[in-house]
Design an enzyme around this catalytic site. Structure first.
Site, short mmCIF file in Angstrom:
data_model
loop_
_atom_site.label_atom_id
_atom_site.label_comp_id
_atom_site.label_asym_id
_atom_site.label_seq_id
_atom_site.Cartn_x
_atom_site.Cartn_y
_atom_site.Cartn_z
N TYR A 189 -35.29 5.47 -35.39
CA TYR A 189 -36.06 4.48 -35.90
C TYR A 189 -34.64 3.31 -35.59
O TYR A 189 -34.34 2.48 -36.25
CB TYR A 189 -37.31 4.45 -36.91
CG TYR A 189 -38.72 4.80 -36.22
CD1 TYR A 189 -39.02 3.55 -35.86
CD2 TYR A 189 -39.26 5.86 -37.06
CE1 TYR A 189 -40.06 4.02 -35.73
CE2 TYR A 189 -40.42 6.02 -36.22
CZ TYR A 189 -41.29 5.42 -35.85
OH TYR A 189 -42.25 5.11 -35.22
N ASN B 212 -50.38 4.46 -38.92
CA ASN B 212 -51.15 4.07 -37.00
C ASN B 212 -50.97 4.58 -36.39
O ASN B 212 -51.09 4.61 -34.93
CB ASN B 212 -50.25 3.27 -37.14
CG ASN B 212 -48.94 2.90 -36.47
OD1 ASN B 212 -48.53 3.81 -37.30
ND2 ASN B 212 -48.51 1.74 -36.18
N GLU C 174 -36.00 7.49 -25.24
CA GLU C 174 -36.50 7.99 -26.78
C GLU C 174 -36.83 9.52 -25.54
O GLU C 174 -36.93 10.55 -26.61
CB GLU C 174 -37.84 7.09 -26.89
CG GLU C 174 -37.55 6.26 -28.16
CD GLU C 174 -39.41 5.03 -28.03
OE1 GLU C 174 -40.53 5.24 -27.18
OE2 GLU C 174 -38.67 4.25 -28.47
N HIS D 158 -47.68 6.46 -31.74
CA HIS D 158 -46.12 5.66 -31.25
C HIS D 158 -46.27 5.60 -30.10
O HIS D 158 -45.70 6.44 -29.20
CB HIS D 158 -44.60 5.70 -32.33
CG HIS D 158 -43.67 5.68 -31.06
ND1 HIS D 158 -42.87 4.45 -31.26
CD2 HIS D 158 -43.01 5.58 -29.74
CE1 HIS D 158 -42.19 4.21 -30.99
NE2 HIS D 158 -42.32 5.47 -29.57
N LYS E 236 -48.09 10.25 -34.87
CA LYS E 236 -47.25 11.08 -36.09
C LYS E 236 -48.22 11.84 -36.79
O LYS E 236 -49.32 12.28 -36.91
CB LYS E 236 -47.52 8.92 -36.29
CG LYS E 236 -46.78 8.25 -35.23
CD LYS E 236 -47.26 6.93 -36.28
CE LYS E 236 -46.12 5.85 -35.16
NZ LYS E 236 -45.63 4.71 -36.11
#
Ligand code: RTP
Length: 150
Positions: free
Chosen positions: A52, A115, A129, A118, A12
């Site tokens: 998402y 965080n 994905e 992913h 990310k």
């Protein structure tokens, strides 16, 4: 579970900004997974909303999209035995405060909203994905021992 199982792993924007790209790639390489696709992408909010889609309606959704669109991400596909489940174990729990030391989030993150990485949560979602992030397709290759790099 199969040796050719594939998972979508994404570093990310905070992971890229903090210089953790090499560290995260190293963990997947040394664990034994095979890198089969990689690119740096500055994703649009529209693209991230597709990624998402399951979370649309959650209170944190607008902030999540803003965070994910704030800078480039590293989009990767890793292949190997039980890649989806093992990838999630290597990432650690979604909330870094609950992530075990030794996991990526447990070693480098503190906040669920930052965080670092992913990982696909099922084989079915991994394939979706991979299609979303690599619509151009993925080049399959095998390591040829006869022309190993000298
Ligand atoms: P990811 O998709 O990023 O691997 O995360 P995940 O499956 O472990 O967790 P998920 O529930 O799908 O959430 C996706 C991402 O949304 C952010 N999040 N923020 N309460 C919050 O503020 C909150 N909850 C989730 C995290 O960045 C999480 O990774």
């Amino acid at each position: 579970m199969s040796v050719s199982e594939r998972t979508y792993i994404m570093i990310k924007p905070d992971g890229v900004q903090r210089g953790l790209v090499g560290e995260i790639i190293k963990r997947f390489e040394t664990r034994g997974f095979k890198l089969i696709a990689l690119k740096l992408v500055h994703a649009t909010p529209e693209h991230l909303e597709k990624h998402y889609a399951d979370l649309k309606g959650k209170g944190f959704f607008p902030g999540l999209i803003k965070y994910m669109a704030s800078g480039p991400v590293v989009a990767m596909v890793w292949q190997g035995l039980d890649a989806v489940k093992t990838g999630r174990v290597m990432l650690g729990a979604t909330n870094p405060l609950a992530s075990s030391p030794g996991t990526i989030r447990g070693d480098y993150a503190l906040s669920v909203g930052r965080n670092i990485c992913h990982g696909s949560d099922s084989v079915e979602n991994a394939e979706k994905e991979i299609s979303l992030w690599f619509p151009e397709g993925i080049v399959q290759y095998t390591h040829n021992q006869a022309i190993w790099v000298f």
